[in-house]
Enzyme design. Sequence first.
Site, PDB file in Angstrom:
ATOM      1  N   ASP A   1      -0.900 -14.012  -0.069  1.00 53.66           N
ATOM      2  CA  ASP A   1      -0.913 -13.827   1.382  1.00 53.66           C
ATOM      3  C   ASP A   1      -0.736 -15.177   2.057  1.00 53.66           C
ATOM      4  OD1 ASP A   1      -1.513 -11.554   3.394  1.00 53.66           O
ATOM      5  OD2 ASP A   1      -2.524 -13.316   4.196  1.00 53.66           O
TER       6      ASP A   1
ATOM      7  N   ARG B   1      -4.962  -2.654  -7.164  1.00 55.09           N
ATOM      8  CA  ARG B   1      -5.914  -3.230  -6.215  1.00 55.09           C
ATOM      9  C   ARG B   1      -7.324  -2.702  -6.476  1.00 55.09           C
ATOM     10  NH1 ARG B   1      -5.990  -2.166   0.236  1.00 55.09           N
ATOM     11  NH2 ARG B   1      -7.211  -0.414  -0.518  1.00 55.09           N
TER      12      ARG B   1
ATOM     13  N   ARG C   1       0.776  -1.242   0.000  1.00 53.68           N
ATOM     14  CA  ARG C   1       0.000   0.000   0.000  1.00 53.68           C
ATOM     15  C   ARG C   1       0.803   1.285   0.000  1.00 53.68           C
ATOM     16  NH1 ARG C   1      -3.321  -2.248   4.914  1.00 53.68           N
ATOM     17  NH2 ARG C   1      -1.233  -3.098   5.133  1.00 53.68           N
TER      18      ARG C   1
HETATM   19  O1  CP3 Z   1       5.346  -7.765  -0.760  1.00 52.25           O
HETATM   20  C1  CP3 Z   1       5.252  -8.802  -0.113  1.00 52.25           C
HETATM   21  O2  CP3 Z   1       5.887  -9.031   0.928  1.00 52.25           O
HETATM   22  C2  CP3 Z   1       4.404  -9.933  -0.679  1.00 52.25           C
HETATM   23  C3  CP3 Z   1       3.073  -9.963  -0.234  1.00 52.25           C
HETATM   24  C4  CP3 Z   1       2.677 -10.338   1.185  1.00 52.25           C
HETATM   25  C5  CP3 Z   1       1.423  -9.941   1.698  1.00 52.25           C
HETATM   26  N1  CP3 Z   1       1.247 -10.561   2.896  1.00 52.25           N
HETATM   27  C6  CP3 Z   1       0.461  -9.069   1.017  1.00 52.25           C
HETATM   28  C7  CP3 Z   1      -0.535  -8.362   1.823  1.00 52.25           C
HETATM   29  C8  CP3 Z   1       3.290 -11.137   2.148  1.00 52.25           C
HETATM   30  C9  CP3 Z   1       4.670 -11.773   2.159  1.00 52.25           C
HETATM   31  C10 CP3 Z   1       2.361 -11.270   3.226  1.00 52.25           C
HETATM   32  C11 CP3 Z   1       2.617 -12.107   4.413  1.00 52.25           C
HETATM   33  C12 CP3 Z   1       1.723 -11.998   5.571  1.00 52.25           C
HETATM   34  N2  CP3 Z   1       0.372 -11.858   5.608  1.00 52.25           N
HETATM   35  C13 CP3 Z   1       2.163 -12.143   6.904  1.00 52.25           C
HETATM   36  C14 CP3 Z   1       3.581 -12.410   7.320  1.00 52.25           C
HETATM   37  C15 CP3 Z   1       4.449 -11.235   7.153  1.00 52.25           C
HETATM   38  C16 CP3 Z   1       4.378 -10.209   8.236  1.00 52.25           C
HETATM   39  O3  CP3 Z   1       4.198  -9.035   7.880  1.00 52.25           O
HETATM   40  O4  CP3 Z   1       4.546 -10.565   9.396  1.00 52.25           O
HETATM   41  C17 CP3 Z   1       1.040 -12.016   7.739  1.00 52.25           C
HETATM   42  C18 CP3 Z   1       1.027 -12.085   9.251  1.00 52.25           C
HETATM   43  C19 CP3 Z   1      -0.088 -11.856   6.900  1.00 52.25           C
HETATM   44  C20 CP3 Z   1      -1.517 -11.754   7.301  1.00 52.25           C
HETATM   45  C21 CP3 Z   1      -2.118 -10.493   6.869  1.00 52.25           C
HETATM   46  N3  CP3 Z   1      -2.380 -10.144   5.557  1.00 52.25           N
HETATM   47  C22 CP3 Z   1      -2.531  -9.426   7.687  1.00 52.25           C
HETATM   48  C23 CP3 Z   1      -2.411  -9.404   9.195  1.00 52.25           C
HETATM   49  C24 CP3 Z   1      -3.053  -8.445   6.844  1.00 52.25           C
HETATM   50  C25 CP3 Z   1      -3.728  -7.183   7.247  1.00 52.25           C
HETATM   51  C26 CP3 Z   1      -2.833  -6.287   7.958  1.00 52.25           C
HETATM   52  C27 CP3 Z   1      -2.101  -5.414   7.002  1.00 52.25           C
HETATM   53  O5  CP3 Z   1      -0.894  -5.507   6.869  1.00 52.25           O
HETATM   54  O6  CP3 Z   1      -2.848  -4.599   6.442  1.00 52.25           O
HETATM   55  C28 CP3 Z   1      -2.882  -8.889   5.510  1.00 52.25           C
HETATM   56  C29 CP3 Z   1      -3.265  -8.152   4.297  1.00 52.25           C
HETATM   57  C30 CP3 Z   1      -2.195  -7.944   3.262  1.00 52.25           C
HETATM   58  N4  CP3 Z   1      -1.334  -8.885   2.807  1.00 52.25           N
HETATM   59  C31 CP3 Z   1      -1.959  -6.747   2.543  1.00 52.25           C
HETATM   60  C32 CP3 Z   1      -0.941  -7.000   1.626  1.00 52.25           C
HETATM   61  C33 CP3 Z   1      -0.357  -6.069   0.600  1.00 52.25           C
HETATM   62  C34 CP3 Z   1      -2.745  -5.455   2.694  1.00 52.25           C
HETATM   63  C35 CP3 Z   1      -4.059  -5.672   2.062  1.00 52.25           C
HETATM   64  C36 CP3 Z   1      -4.530  -4.498   1.256  1.00 52.25           C
HETATM   65  O7  CP3 Z   1      -3.953  -4.190   0.202  1.00 52.25           O
HETATM   66  O8  CP3 Z   1      -5.519  -3.920   1.700  1.00 52.25           O
END
Ligand code: CP3
Length: 349
Positions: free
Chosen positions: A73, A36, A27
């Site tokens: 994700d 997105r 983001r």
């Molecule tokens: O660029 C990258 O690293 C690749 C994409 C990636 C995403 N999630 C995209 C994402 C990766 C590697 C993850 C891993 C992920 N997802 C983890 C482990 C990494 C870490 O940060 O500890 C975890 C715990 C999640 C679970 C998850 N997904 C949460 C808790 C959330 C919401 C919280 C947040 O960060 O907003 C997501 C959503 C998510 N995954 C987004 C993205 C780009 C945001 C969603 C959006 O665009 O609205």
Amino acid sequence: MSKIFVDACLGKETEYTPVWMMRQAGRYLPEYMAVRADAGDFLSLCHAPQKAASVTIQPLDIVGVDAAILFTDILVIPDEMGMDLSFVKGEGPKFSDPLTSQADLDRLIGGKEASDKLTYVYDTIKLLRKELDERGDEIALIGFAGAPWTLATYMIEGQGTKTYNLCKKMMYSNPELLHNILREVTEVVKLYMERQIEAGIDVVQIFDSWAAAIEPSKYDEFSWKYMVEICDYLKSKYPNIPIIMFPKGVTPFIERGGVYGNFDVFGVDWGTSMAMAKDKLGDKYVLQGNMEPCRLYDQKATTECVEALHDIMGGKRHIFNLGHGILPDVPVENAKHFVSECQRVSGKK
Ligand code: CP3
């Protein structure tokens, strides 16, 4: 042609120290927000291989990182096991029917069947493989999964949590059920990562984002050993694919000599001293990390940290990264500054 990032993961000497950022596709990039919006929402974006591939590539072109991480994700696994994932605006991930019993677990879809359903991820990888090969450059593609423990926290709590009380109640009062859940998830992760490798990823990273929720003396039993089991499985089939382990917040586990296993790179989180990690693990594992992500708000604070990390690691057996994911309100200019400073200190031309 060998890729510098892969060589660095395998501990070979490289011309410069590669850099990438956890959560680099996301983001803080206006270009990500546009794709997105076009996809409708985050999960639809994960299910659309062309679009997911395009946001995977964005940070390469915009901030100049040395490796791409697949856009998806960690929670697509429990979703395809039958847990009905949704993302509620402003609240993060939600599962409507969290696991409370063996009967709940028995209703889920297991190993091969669940991994077969993740075709959109494999299709995204195939598109990326083709595009990266066509570019003819040396960019490695990182695939990933969540650690069984981190996935289980969402499956049991039904959402993110500050206290982990439901998982921990299970850990102490019904450990057998928690182990059954962890075993089931481990089987899916093994097959899922195998399919990611077959589709074309170069490197595996396992995220144990919520490792710190487990008391140090229980960390091996409830998380690390399952991660190591995944490594053993993948290494027996694909010995040349490097594996990065990222357990966040396990300083005491490192200090007391708890880290073991057949993997290549240890991801150091920002709360752990890089010098201590080097002392304890540097001979056995390449280290990745570990700038505190909030330093990205200030360019001077970033430069200071990059130089300090370079002084500690000396450009050897190291991969530059943040010590956790980049936050959405970081200015893109500052992310570029971090990457170019890493490249400057390590002599990338
Ligand atoms: O660029 C990258 O690293 C690749 C994409 C990636 C995403 N999630 C995209 C994402 C990766 C590697 C993850 C891993 C992920 N997802 C983890 C482990 C990494 C870490 O940060 O500890 C975890 C715990 C999640 C679970 C998850 N997904 C949460 C808790 C959330 C919401 C919280 C947040 O960060 O907003 C997501 C959503 C998510 N995954 C987004 C993205 C780009 C945001 C969603 C959006 O665009 O609205």
